[in-house]
Structures are given as structure tokens and as C-alpha cells.
Write a protein that holds these residues in place. Structure first.
Motif, PDB file in Angstrom:
ATOM      1  N   THR A 225       0.834  -1.201   0.000  1.00 44.13           N
ATOM      2  CA  THR A 225       0.000   0.000   0.000  1.00 44.13           C
ATOM      3  C   THR A 225       0.869   1.251   0.000  1.00 44.13           C
ATOM      4  OG1 THR A 225      -1.800  -1.145   1.150  1.00 44.13           O
ATOM      5  CG2 THR A 225      -1.778   1.254   1.282  1.00 44.13           C
ATOM      6  N   GLU A 226       1.965   1.221   0.762  1.00 45.42           N
ATOM      7  CA  GLU A 226       2.886   2.363   0.763  1.00 45.42           C
ATOM      8  C   GLU A 226       3.616   2.481  -0.577  1.00 45.42           C
ATOM      9  OE1 GLU A 226       5.204   5.662   1.820  1.00 45.42           O
ATOM     10  OE2 GLU A 226       3.246   4.908   2.468  1.00 45.42           O
ATOM     11  N   VAL A 227       3.990   1.349  -1.170  1.00 49.08           N
ATOM     12  CA  VAL A 227       4.605   1.384  -2.499  1.00 49.08           C
ATOM     13  C   VAL A 227       3.662   2.059  -3.494  1.00 49.08           C
ATOM     14  CG1 VAL A 227       5.366  -0.033  -4.442  1.00 49.08           C
ATOM     15  CG2 VAL A 227       6.098  -0.619  -2.119  1.00 49.08           C
ATOM     16  N   ALA A 228       2.384   1.676  -3.435  1.00 47.08           N
ATOM     17  CA  ALA A 228       1.408   2.265  -4.347  1.00 47.08           C
ATOM     18  C   ALA A 228       1.238   3.759  -4.074  1.00 47.08           C
ATOM     19  CB  ALA A 228       0.076   1.544  -4.206  1.00 47.08           C
ATOM     20  N   ARG A 229       1.272   4.166  -2.801  1.00 50.63           N
ATOM     21  CA  ARG A 229       1.142   5.584  -2.467  1.00 50.63           C
ATOM     22  C   ARG A 229       2.282   6.390  -3.072  1.00 50.63           C
ATOM     23  NH1 ARG A 229       2.884   9.535   0.561  1.00 50.63           N
ATOM     24  NH2 ARG A 229       4.654   8.284   1.282  1.00 50.63           N
ATOM     25  N   ARG A 230       3.464   5.756  -3.144  1.00 47.70           N
ATOM     26  CA  ARG A 230       4.620   6.442  -3.723  1.00 47.70           C
ATOM     27  C   ARG A 230       4.614   6.419  -5.252  1.00 47.70           C
ATOM     28  NH1 ARG A 230       9.640   4.476   0.266  1.00 47.70           N
ATOM     29  NH2 ARG A 230       8.546   4.925   2.233  1.00 47.70           N
ATOM     30  N   GLY A 231       3.591   5.835  -5.819  1.00 45.31           N
ATOM     31  CA  GLY A 231       3.487   5.822  -7.270  1.00 45.31           C
ATOM     32  C   GLY A 231       3.992   4.558  -7.912  1.00 45.31           C
TER      33      GLY A 231
END
Length: 246
Positions: A225-231
Motif C-alpha cells: 500500500t505504501e509502495v502504491a502511495r509512492r506511485g
């Protein structure tokens, strides 16, 4: 009037193939005429025969012993009467545990709300996310301390969980709680290892990538989820399994 029935089980162990249920407790949370969710007088508990002896290691937790349940009905014979009804969902703290025994055949296929998973989202700053830590960290309004005791008994534990659920429903609709509960837990902090206690935002990309491949599905989901938040790549949601305690 919509309602959710909160369920808690006491068992002889952790696996239905080897263990049985020795108590079921419930507490209803329902909307009043103004649409406000309230903990209702709809509560109760039943001792049930687990179909095997209760080992000392679990009796030491809930203090139910063989003689207490000797004349009690089997869980399978009474569960549907407790679990089925005009509810929009069932709820439990760590619902994956209750779901092992409260199968769709017994529940009629009602969806589940996991108050543990929802607490991760609603109260990410909590020092821990156990039912009892949340109880004393939050001190929910209207919770009668005596009705919430003793801990590790099905009726009192369901009563405490219901107060958490009521307060969650004041900030998120029931449909959102069901949706969160269908996903792995979104941990607000790294639960273990050299980065334990850190916020995901504080991890470098290499560390985050390693945790995104972790064996624990909640860690994987939270890191991704954090990876996705970073794009980065979108989050892949695995089939939920019982998360580990942290």
C-alpha cells in the motif's frame, strides 16, 4: 432498523479440526430511530459442549472446565439460532478466528466486520490493537466495567467489542467496515524486525520492497500500500487468512 451482531467464542484451541467451542457470546449494535448506532440490550452467552475435553492450557485462559459444559448442547446445534437473524453483518475482534467455526452454513452467509482490522484504520495511533488495550486506551462512553468482566469470556468480550464497533460506525459506514474487513490488515507501523515501530512512510525504498515480499500477508499488504502511495505498482490483495498478533 439495521443491526450488527458481535460474536465472541471461547474454544479448546485454535483449529476446528482438533478443537471445539465451549462458549459463544453475542452483543447487538443497532441504529436508533435517528440513525445513530447504539449498543442495545440484545446480548447473551451460551456454554456449549466442545465434543472433547478442555485442556488445562486453554482452561487457564477462560476458566471453563469440563464439568461446566458436561450437560451443554453442542455448538453446531445452537449456533445458527445465535448467528442467523435480521442483521446486516456479524462482527468480531479478529473475525478470522470466529469465522473458523461460524461457517457460512451456520451464519447464512452474512458478511463479517473485523474490529481489529477496522481499528487499524480508524485509530492508527493506538498503542496496541487488542480488544482490551483498546478498551482502556479509549475508555468508550457507556461501557459498564462490570458487564465487560471477566475478560476472556464470550459474553463480556463481545460486549466490549460492541462498544468499539459502535464508535467505528460513527466515523465510517457499515459497508466500509465490511470492505476493510475483507482485505488484509493495514498495519499503521512495522510490527517486527529492525524497523519495528516505524511508520511505513519512514522506510527507504529497498526496505519497503523487502517487506512487500514478507511471508505475513498483513505486512505484505501494508508495505505494498505504501509502495502504491509512492506511485509504484498497485496493491495486490491476497485472500485473507488469519493475521498474526502484534
Amino acid at each position: 432498523m439495521r443491526s450488527v451482531r458481535v460474536i465472541d467464542l471461547e474454544t479448546t484451541g485454535g483449529q476446528p479440526s482438533a478443537h471445539g467451542v465451549c462458549e459463544i457470546g453475542w452483543q447487538d449494535v443497532a441504529q436508533d430511530d435517528n440513525g445513530v448506532w447504539q449498543v442495545t440490550p440484545g446480548r447473551g452467552n451460551l456454554l456449549t459442549h466442545p465434543g472433547r475435553s478442555i485442556p488445562p492450557v486453554t482452561a487457564a485462559v477462560h476458566h471453563i472446565i469440563d464439568s461446566d459444559v458436561a450437560d451443554s448442547p453442542l455448538f453446531a446445534d445452537v449456533a445458527s439460532g445465535v448467528l442467523r437473524g435480521p442483521h446486516v453483518a456479524l462482527a468480531a475482534h479478529r473475525a478470522s478466528f470466529e469465522g473458523k467455526w461460524c461457517t457460512p452454513r451456520l451464519t447464512g452467509g452474512l458478511p463479517w466486520i473485523c474490529t481489529w482490522k477496522c481499528a487499524l484504520r480508524v485509530w492508527p495511533g493506538a498503542p496496541s490493537f487488542s480488544n482490551q488495550v483498546l478498551r482502556y486506551w479509549r475508555m468508550p462512553e457507556g461501557l459498564d466495567r462490570d458487564l465487560g468482566l471477566p475478560v476472556h469470556r464470550a459474553g463480556p468480550d463481545a460486549y466490549v467489542t460492541a462498544h468499539h464497533l459502535r464508535d467505528m460506525l460513527s466515523v465510517a459506514p457499515v459497508e466500509q467496515l465490511i470492505a476493510w474487513s475483507a482485505e488484509p490488515g493495514l498495519l499503521p507501523r512495522v510490527p517486527a524486525g529492525p524497523n519495528r515501530g516505524k511508520n511505513w512512510r519512514d522506510l527507504d525504498d529497498a526496505c519497503l520492497a523487502a517487506l512487500a515480499a514478507d511471508r505475513d500477508e498483513d505486512v505484505r499488504f501494508s508495505a505494498r500500500t505504501e509502495v502504491a502511495r509512492r506511485g509504484g505498482a498497485p496493491v495486490a490483495v491476497p485472500v485473507p487468512a488469519q493475521p498474526r498478533l502484534f
